[in-house]
Design an enzyme around this catalytic site. Sequence first.
Site, PDB file in Angstrom:
ATOM      1  N   GLU A  39       0.841  -1.201   0.000  1.00  0.00           N
ATOM      2  CA  GLU A  39       0.000   0.000   0.000  1.00  0.00           C
ATOM      3  C   GLU A  39       0.875   1.249   0.000  1.00  0.00           C
ATOM      4  OE1 GLU A  39      -3.186   0.484  -0.447  1.00  0.00           O
ATOM      5  OE2 GLU A  39      -3.205  -1.670  -0.841  1.00  0.00           O
ATOM      6  N   SER A  86      31.806  16.454  23.830  1.00  0.00           N
ATOM      7  CA  SER A  86      31.862  15.018  24.118  1.00  0.00           C
ATOM      8  C   SER A  86      31.522  14.803  25.590  1.00  0.00           C
ATOM      9  CB  SER A  86      33.234  14.463  23.780  1.00  0.00           C
ATOM     10  OG  SER A  86      34.202  15.170  24.493  1.00  0.00           O
ATOM     11  N   LEU A  87      31.532  13.572  26.006  1.00  0.00           N
ATOM     12  CA  LEU A  87      31.132  13.236  27.374  1.00  0.00           C
ATOM     13  C   LEU A  87      32.332  12.723  28.153  1.00  0.00           C
ATOM     14  CD1 LEU A  87      27.917  11.204  26.507  1.00  0.00           C
ATOM     15  CD2 LEU A  87      27.951  13.354  27.773  1.00  0.00           C
ATOM     16  N   LYS A 119      24.009   4.843  25.806  1.00  0.00           N
ATOM     17  CA  LYS A 119      25.063   5.460  24.999  1.00  0.00           C
ATOM     18  C   LYS A 119      25.199   4.629  23.729  1.00  0.00           C
ATOM     19  CE  LYS A 119      29.542   7.650  25.140  1.00  0.00           C
ATOM     20  NZ  LYS A 119      29.935   7.321  23.797  1.00  0.00           N
ATOM     21  N   ARG A 140      29.340  15.845  13.628  1.00  0.00           N
ATOM     22  CA  ARG A 140      29.936  16.562  14.739  1.00  0.00           C
ATOM     23  C   ARG A 140      31.287  17.186  14.351  1.00  0.00           C
ATOM     24  NH1 ARG A 140      32.303  13.662  19.991  1.00  0.00           N
ATOM     25  NH2 ARG A 140      33.702  15.345  20.476  1.00  0.00           N
ATOM     26  N   GLU A 177      21.940  10.333  17.588  1.00  0.00           N
ATOM     27  CA  GLU A 177      22.910   9.375  17.061  1.00  0.00           C
ATOM     28  C   GLU A 177      22.351   8.652  15.839  1.00  0.00           C
ATOM     29  OE1 GLU A 177      25.588   9.481  18.972  1.00  0.00           O
ATOM     30  OE2 GLU A 177      26.764   7.642  18.695  1.00  0.00           O
ATOM     31  N   CYS A 416      38.241 -39.701  14.220  1.00  0.00           N
ATOM     32  CA  CYS A 416      38.085 -41.121  13.868  1.00  0.00           C
ATOM     33  C   CYS A 416      38.508 -41.405  12.430  1.00  0.00           C
ATOM     34  CB  CYS A 416      36.646 -41.568  14.089  1.00  0.00           C
ATOM     35  SG  CYS A 416      35.501 -40.890  12.875  1.00  0.00           S
ATOM     36  N   CYS A 437      32.746 -42.780  15.859  1.00  0.00           N
ATOM     37  CA  CYS A 437      33.637 -41.643  16.094  1.00  0.00           C
ATOM     38  C   CYS A 437      33.695 -41.326  17.587  1.00  0.00           C
ATOM     39  CB  CYS A 437      33.139 -40.425  15.319  1.00  0.00           C
ATOM     40  SG  CYS A 437      34.097 -38.937  15.649  1.00  0.00           S
TER      41      CYS A 437
END
Length: 671
Positions: A39, A86-87, A119, A140, A177, A416, A437
Amino acid sequence: MSSQSPVNLADRYAYIQAELARLEHAYYVLDNPLLPDIEYDRLYRELVEIEASHPEWVTPESLSQRVGGAALKEFDSVIHEVPMLSLNNAFEDLDLIAFDRRCREALHIEKVTYAGELKFDGLAISLRYEDGSLVRAATRGDGASGEDVTANIKTIRAIPLKLIGKNIPKVLEVRGEVFMYLHDFQRMNQQAAALGEKEFANPRNAAAGSLRQLDSKITAKRPLSFFAYGLGALEPQSWLPKTHEELLNAYVEMGLPVCTERRVLHSVAEILAFYNEIGAKRDSLPYDIDGVVYKVNSFSEQTKLGFVSRAPRFALAHKYPAQEALTTVLGIDVQVGRTGAITPVARLAPVEVGGVTVTNATLHNEDEVRRKDVRVGDTVSVRRAGDVIPEVVSVIKDRRPTNTAEFVMPTNCPVCDSHIERLADESVARCSGGLFCGAQRKQALLHFAHRRALDIEGLGEKIVDQLVDQNLVRTPADLYRLGFTALANLDRMGDKSADNLIAAINQSRNTTLARFIFALGIRHVGETTAKDLANHYQSVHALMDANLEDLLTVKDVGPVVADSIISFMQEAHNREVIEQLLASGMQLAVEEKMISAAIAGKTFVLTGTFPTMTRDEAKDLLEKAGAKVAGSVSKKTDYVVAGADAGSKLTKAEELGVPVIDEAAMLNLLK
Ligand code: IVH
């Protein structure tokens, strides 16, 4: 369409734009598709037709612009009105306690409230909306200026080209992000491999590489996604909500994707609980995260706290241990599994991944080794996630030494020496040796003795290895003929342990038909199928002589399972082992179901530690009463039974509103 007057066509055009935007929002942001794809496609084609006849109507916000435009020579540079910072990172609880103390002291208050969120492991993007329309998107960069990636960003369907709702500020710079869902990443890499194109090492690289394309038509084909988590420029400032939490809620109202895994946290204890909870479900999240982020919730408090150098004082990233690391391949061996499946395994120089030393990593199967082209001497990236076996993710081709050789699958079983065969339509190669085996025999014995099969305590890998290697045991039936001296002579086996093991073997004779069938290790017959077969046939002999037609009437038994049972039972050797086991005095109880009305047909999930029984015991009780016991919580779960230290399953139950009961309440239901 052409018979309609232009006014009607314009209306129709506006309607289609709005309808497509609504469908995209439901599909990509709310994860709740409203209509079948077909659709959507129909409406989309109509949109394209209208635009072909009225090119003057096409605006930059038209959803037709999502397919990308002309390729660029280079990206323009964009100066960030508000720098993109930034962190600061924390790795230990102590860092966090110090962070909370600093915030409280600087603000001169007793308690600070934080917004906890994930994060995401992608790349930071700024989206500038003017009067609700997306006008520019930028990376960034160095924080002060980035690159103009508007054309690429517009191809991401989770990002609205127009915000919805009434209360939209004149200028709104949304930050967040760009990332790739793991399933999208895997599908994209599989397609790339099929076409002989370059594969990406991880979802982060894939997202970054896709967004860096100068040709937005290429980006349009990449399954990128987005979560909003921050704010840049804003006009008017009076629009600003009081808290970060309210800002994100406003984003949701405007049609922006915001991750639902977020929570307001009121204390260090709540912060740590959030960190641990997310850590516990990190492996089951559909995207990669490398930590959680705490932000002081109140914007006025954030302003008071301000910044130090390039990071805000009001926020902190709390990281989890890395799940990937680089190491070298010392060798590639193959392992033989219970059903003879041959798995190539990379022997690695020891490396720490997520807090655990890894020396082996699975290469899954022959095709995988070829696809990744893993060679002895290569530097590889190894990933370990949760309880999953570590795997080789990719090869760092730049670091490949000279004189390496492609991997060749051995033609004979390393254990084997039987032929290794691979059926045309299977990805797995198998040793054709069967129980001849030693490797398969060992696995078969371990399975036979497994806690949920015949439950022979003390019959572990070390013992089974010796029993098979010294030819003391060839089939499960041999276990019941073992004498004290043979056992006591084994390595690591004292008289006491030998006594205990003999007692455990004897005790295992008293079992149920279902456990016995499961213990045989018939391919495709798991615990549940074994129970269904036991209920249906009520005796081993009836199962041994079952025909295809009848097997197919058993619950959940399809042609593959039925075939597998028949070929197992046709094997003279297998029938002989079963007869020997029966002759050694097996007592196979047919469990009578004590169907309980309150429980029959209901689905339970068990989590945590119960006061009076193990989870396995609880599972048996519930199943006997006709309930199903599932491994994960969903909307279909009727009850979650939670004991002490219950983790993410409990949280999930609370989120979904599934009733949570304790052991006592469960026992009550069983009465
Ligand atoms: S806030 C002023 N929130 O981490 C605070 N960042 O080291 C700026 N990231 O470049 C960032 N998830 O790419 C924030 N929930 C989240 C995040 C997040 C991932 C990334 C982002 C940023 C980097 C900062």
